[in-house]
Design a protein around this motif. Structure first.
Motif, PDB file in Angstrom:
ATOM      1  N   THR A   1      52.798  13.056 156.708  1.00 57.37           N
ATOM      2  CA  THR A   1      52.782  11.886 155.820  1.00 57.37           C
ATOM      3  C   THR A   1      52.425  12.281 154.392  1.00 57.37           C
ATOM      4  O   THR A   1      52.827  11.615 153.444  1.00 57.37           O
ATOM      5  N   ASP A   2      51.667  13.380 154.233  1.00 56.91           N
ATOM      6  CA  ASP A   2      51.341  13.842 152.877  1.00 56.91           C
ATOM      7  C   ASP A   2      52.614  14.272 152.146  1.00 56.91           C
ATOM      8  O   ASP A   2      52.757  14.060 150.946  1.00 56.91           O
ATOM      9  N   VAL A   3      53.530  14.917 152.886  1.00 59.54           N
ATOM     10  CA  VAL A   3      54.793  15.337 152.266  1.00 59.54           C
ATOM     11  C   VAL A   3      55.570  14.096 151.810  1.00 59.54           C
ATOM     12  O   VAL A   3      56.134  14.073 150.711  1.00 59.54           O
ATOM     13  N   LEU A   4      55.572  13.060 152.643  1.00 60.83           N
ATOM     14  CA  LEU A   4      56.295  11.842 152.269  1.00 60.83           C
ATOM     15  C   LEU A   4      55.641  11.173 151.055  1.00 60.83           C
ATOM     16  O   LEU A   4      56.322  10.604 150.203  1.00 60.83           O
ATOM     17  N   ASP A   5      54.318  11.275 150.981  1.00 58.43           N
ATOM     18  CA  ASP A   5      53.602  10.716 149.824  1.00 58.43           C
ATOM     19  C   ASP A   5      53.992  11.471 148.553  1.00 58.43           C
ATOM     20  O   ASP A   5      54.298  10.873 147.516  1.00 58.43           O
ATOM     21  N   VAL A   6      54.021  12.789 148.653  1.00 57.94           N
ATOM     22  CA  VAL A   6      54.398  13.622 147.501  1.00 57.94           C
ATOM     23  C   VAL A   6      55.828  13.294 147.067  1.00 57.94           C
ATOM     24  O   VAL A   6      56.124  13.133 145.880  1.00 57.94           O
ATOM     25  N   ARG A   7      56.720  13.175 148.058  1.00 62.73           N
ATOM     26  CA  ARG A   7      58.117  12.859 147.773  1.00 62.73           C
ATOM     27  C   ARG A   7      58.212  11.531 146.997  1.00 62.73           C
ATOM     28  O   ARG A   7      58.910  11.436 145.980  1.00 62.73           O
ATOM     29  N   ALA A   8      57.480  10.513 147.466  1.00 64.07           N
ATOM     30  CA  ALA A   8      57.520   9.201 146.801  1.00 64.07           C
ATOM     31  C   ALA A   8      57.002   9.314 145.369  1.00 64.07           C
ATOM     32  O   ALA A   8      57.524   8.688 144.441  1.00 64.07           O
TER      33      ALA A   8
END
Lengths: 561, 92
Positions: free
Chosen positions: A126-133
Motif C-alpha cells: 500500500t505504501d507503493v500505491l501511496d507513492v504512486r498517487a
C-alpha cells in the motif's frame, strides 16, 4: 454569520482555521497516450522531477518524525525515486504512454509483486500505491492525497475518513473533524471519539469552504459556524476548562442514588487496553479481536492469537474482559474469512456466520482464547457477533463449552435476536447490544451513508424499543442474565442515561468517553433515568427523543456535551 | 568484475529500515552496484540502490548475497557495503 448543520458525533467546542482534505487521486484513463505536444524525453524529465519532489517532501517529513513512523516515511521516500519503479514507468513512456498512466501501471505491478510475497512485504504494497498517487498528484499539480501535512493546528474538513487515515491523523495538529458525508456510526465518528476530538458529520456544503477560513465547531450541537462571534470564543475557552475535568473518570460508574452501572471500555488490542485501564475503565465490554489481525492475509496461529488476547487480559487483572470472536465481513473484511464479491455484504456471511462457510477458524480462536484465559487473572467472557436465532446461540455455547470457556454470550445486533431474547438467553450467560449494527438493521440504513444519517441514530424510538425488548427477554428468562451495551450509543452521555433507565446493566464505550458518561450518570437517580427512558420511547422520532431527554439534563449544556 | 559475498546480519533481514539504509548507501556510491542471492545467475542481479528490488529479493537474516560493481572505486564501494550488510542495523 453562516451556519452548517450536521450531526454532532463527538463533543467539544473549538475555534480554528480549516484545511480541506484533498480528494483521492483518480486513475489516469487506461491507454492514455503522451500528448502530441510532449516528447518522451520531456515526459521522462517531468516524471523524474515529480518523483524527486515527492521524495524530498516525504524525506522532510521523515526527518521531523520519530520511531516507527520515521522508518516508514524514510522507506516510502526512497520508493518515490526507486530505480525499479521509475525504469518500468520510463519504458512505458518510451512506448508512448502518458507519464501519469506510466507511473500508475508501474506502481500497480510493483505493488502486486510485493503483495504476492506476503508478510511484511505485502504490508508495504500500500505504501507503493501511496507513492504512486503522490507522484500523479504532483504531475497534475494538485495537492497530495491524505491528511495535509502541517505544523500549525487546523480543523480537518473531508468527505469522510477511512480507518487507514487514523494512522496519519495527529491529534496534536488536528483539533476537530468535520465531514460532508458519513453518518453517526461512520469511521470518522469512531476515530473522533477514540481520539477525543470534537466532530461533526454529514454537514452538507462544508467541502466548499476555502482553506484557511476561521470557523467555530460545536461537536455536541453538530454545527460549524463561519465568522465566530465573541460568544463562540467564550464557549471555546470554557470547553478547554471543562475538558480537563472531563478527562478523568474515577472508576466508579453509578447513578446519584448508588445504582451501580460498571463503565467498561471498547478496545482493539493490548495498547488500547492499557490506555483504557489508565483512564479508569472498570473492565472491557468489547474486545474487537479482528483489529489484531486486520492486515493479515492468512489466519494467525493459535499461539499468536493467544499472545494477542493475553495482552488485553493482562491489562485488567481481576476484572471482566468481554471478548468478541472475529467479526469479519461487511466493512471489516479479512481475506482468510470473507468473500469480497458478495453483492450485499452487510446482509452477508459476516460475524458468527463465517463459521458456516469457513469452519475451523472459530473453533481455533476459541481454543486460543481458552489458552490465554487460563494464564491470566482477568475474568474472561466470550461473545459471538451477528447471532440471529436461539439455535445459533446454543451451538456457539456448546463450542465454547468444548473449548473450556466458562461464560459464553451473544451480541444482539440483528433485530431477530432482540425480539427473541428470552429463548436466545436460555443457552448463554449474557448478551451485549451492538447498537451500531442494531440501528443499521432496524432502520434498514447503511451506517456509512451520509444521506441516511438521520435514520441511522440509536435515538430512533424503534431501536430503543428493541433495547427494551432485549432486557424484557432477560427478565422472562428468569435468571437475571446481564444485558450490556457496547455500541457507540453508550458513549453519548444523554443516551447512556436512557439505556440505564431501560434496564441495561453495563455500558461499554471508547475509553475517552468514560469520564463524560460517568459525570452525567452521577447526576440522575435510577428512577429519573427510567422516567427519561419512558419519555424517549414515547417520542415520535429520533430528533424529538434526543431533544426531550437533553432538555431534562441541563448539565449537558453546562459542560458543552 | 569485482564482487563480494556478504551474510545478512540484520534481525529483520533486508527489509524495512535495514533495506532503506542499505539502498541509500548503495545509491550514494560512485559506481552502480548490483545484488543477487548467492548461487543465482549474475543476469538476475538487481539494482542495489532500489529499495523495492531489495524487498522483492527477500533476503533473510543469515542469507548470503553477492554484490557486484565495476569501475573506479568499485572495490572500496563494495567493501563498505559489505560492512553495512554484516552489521545488525535493527540494533541501532
Amino acid at each position: 454569520m453562516q451556519n452548517f448543520q450536521g450531526v454532532g458525533v463527538s463533543p467539544g467546542r473549538v475555534i480554528g482555521t480549516i484545511r480541506q482534505m484533498p480528494k483521492p487521486v483518480s486513475e489516469p484513463p487506461s491507454g492514455e497516450l503522451l500528448a502530441a505536444s510532449t516528447t518522451a524525453e520531456e515526459a521522462v524529465a517531468g516524471l523524474k522531477a515529480a518523483a524527486q519532489s515527492v521524495h524530498d517532501e516525504l524525506k522532510a517529513r521523515a526527518d521531523k518524525a520519530s520511531g516507527d513512523g520515521k522508518a516508514v516515511l524514510e522507506a516510502t521516500a526512497l520508493m518515490a525515486k526507486d530505480t525499479m519503479l521509475l525504469k518500468s514507468a520510463i519504458k512505458l513512456i518510451n512506448n508512448g504512454s502518458s507519464a501519469e498512466r506510466a507511473i500508475w501501471e508501474a506502481g500497480a505491478s510493483v505493488s502486486e509483486m510485493l503483495h504476492n510475497l506476503g508478510g511484511y512485504m505485502a504490508e508495504r504494497a500500500t505504501d507503493v500505491l501511496d507513492v504512486r498517487a503522490r507522484i500523479v498528484a504532483e504531475l497534475r499539480g494538485v495537492p497530495a492525497p491524505g491528511i495535509p501535512a502541517s505544523d500549525s493546528p487546523f480543523i480537518l474538513v473531508a468527505e469522510d475518513l477511512a480507518p487507514a487515515d487514523t494512522a496519519t491523523l495527529d491529534p496534536a495538529v488536528v483539533t476537530a473533524l468535520v465531514t460532508s458525508g458519513g453518518g453517526p456510526q461512520s469511521h470518522t465518528a469512531i476515530i473522533a471519539r477514540s481520539l477525543g476530538l470534537p466532530a461533526v458529520v454529514a454537514a452538507r456544503g462544508v467541502d466548499e469552504i476555502p482553506d484557511g477560513t476561521e470557523v467555530f465547531v460545536d461537536g455536541a450541537a453538530g454545527t460549524l459556524s463561519l465568522e465566530p462571534t465573541e460568544e463562540h470564543r467564550t464557549a471555546a475557552l470554557a470547553w478547554v476548562a471543562n475538558a480537563a475535568t472531563l478527562a478523568v473518570f474515577d472508576g466508579n460508574g453509578t447513578t446519584a442514588d448508588g445504582h451501580l452501572v460498571p463503565l467498561l471500555a471498547n478496545v482493539g488490542g493490548a495498547k488500547d487496553a492499557a490506555a483504557a485501564a489508565a483512564l479508569g475503565a472498570q473492565g472491557v465490554g468489547l474486545f474487537r479481536t479482528e483489529f489484531c489481525f486486520l492486515e493479515r492475509d492468512t489466519e494467525p496461529t493459535v499461539l499468536e492469537q493467544a499472545a494477542a488476547y493475553r495482552g488485553v487480559f493482562d491489562a485488567f487483572p481481576g476484572k471482566k474482559v468481554v471478548l468478541r470472536t472475529l467479526d469479519a465481513g461487511a466493512d471489516k473484511p479479512l481475506p482468510f474469512l470473507t468473500d469480497a464479491t458478495e453483492p450485499n455484504p452487510a446482509l452477508g456471511v459476516r460475524g458468527y456466520r463465517t463459521d458456516f462457510t469457513t469452519p475451523g477458524v472459530l473453533g481455533r480462536q476459541l481454543e486460543a482464547i481458552a489458552i490465554a484465559a487460563d494464564e491470566t487473572e482477568a475474568e474472561v467472557w466470550v461473545m459471538a457477533p451477528m447471532i440471529s436465532t436461539a439455535a445459533e446461540a446454543a451451538r456457539f455455547a456448546s463450542m465454547c463449552d468444548a473449548a473450556g470457556i466458562k461464560t459464553p454470550g451473544v451480541m444482539v445486533e440483528v433485530p431477530s435476536a432482540a425480539l427473541t431474547s428470552a429463548s436466545v438467553l436460555r443457552h448463554v450467560g449474557f448478551a451485549s447490544l451492538g447498537t451500531n449494527d442494531l440501528t443499521q438493521y432496524a432502520m434498514a440504513a447503511d451506517r456509512q451513508l451520509g444521506p441516511l444519517a438521520e435514520l441511522n441514530t440509536p435515538w430512533q424510538p424503534a431501536v430503543l424499543r428493541l433495547v427494551q425488548l432485549t432486557v424484557a427477554g432477560s427478565a422472562e428468562e428468569g435468571s437475571g442474565k446481564p444485558i450490556g451495551v457496547c455500541g457507540e450509543a453508550a458513549a453519548d452521555p444523554a443516551l447512556a442515561v436512557v439505556l440505564v433507565g431501560l434496564g441495561v446493566s453495563t455500558l461499554s464505550m471508547t475509553a475517552r468517553s468514560l469520564a463524560a458518561v460517568g459525570t452525567v450518570l452521577k447526576t440522575v437517580t435510577l428512577e429519573q433515568a427510567q422516567e427519561l427512558a419512558r419519555l424517549a420511547l414515547s417520542a415520535p422520532d429520533a430528533l424529538d427523543a434526543k431533544a426531550w431527554v437533553r432538555a431534562k439534563l441541563p448539565i449537558l449544556e453546562e459542560l458543552g456535551l | 568484475m569485482p564482487e563480494r559475498t556478504a551474510t545478512i546480519a540484520s534481525r529483520s533481514g533486508l527489509h524495512a529500515r535495514p533495506a532503506a539504509i542499505f539502498a541509500e548507501a548503495a545509491g550514494e556510491s560512485p559506481v552502480e552496484v548490483t545484488i543477487a542471492m548467492a548461487g543465482s545467475p549474475a543476469d538476475d542481479a538487481l539494482d542495489a540502490a532500489s529499495i523495492l528490488s531489495l524487498m522483492t529479493l527477500g533476503a533473510a537474516k543469515g542469507d548470503v548475497v553477492v554484490l557486484r560493481a565495476e569501475g573506479d572505486g568499485a572495490d572500496a564501494a563494495l567493501d563498505s557495503l559489505v560492512t553495512l550488510l554484516e552489521t545488525d542495523l535493527d540494533a541501532e
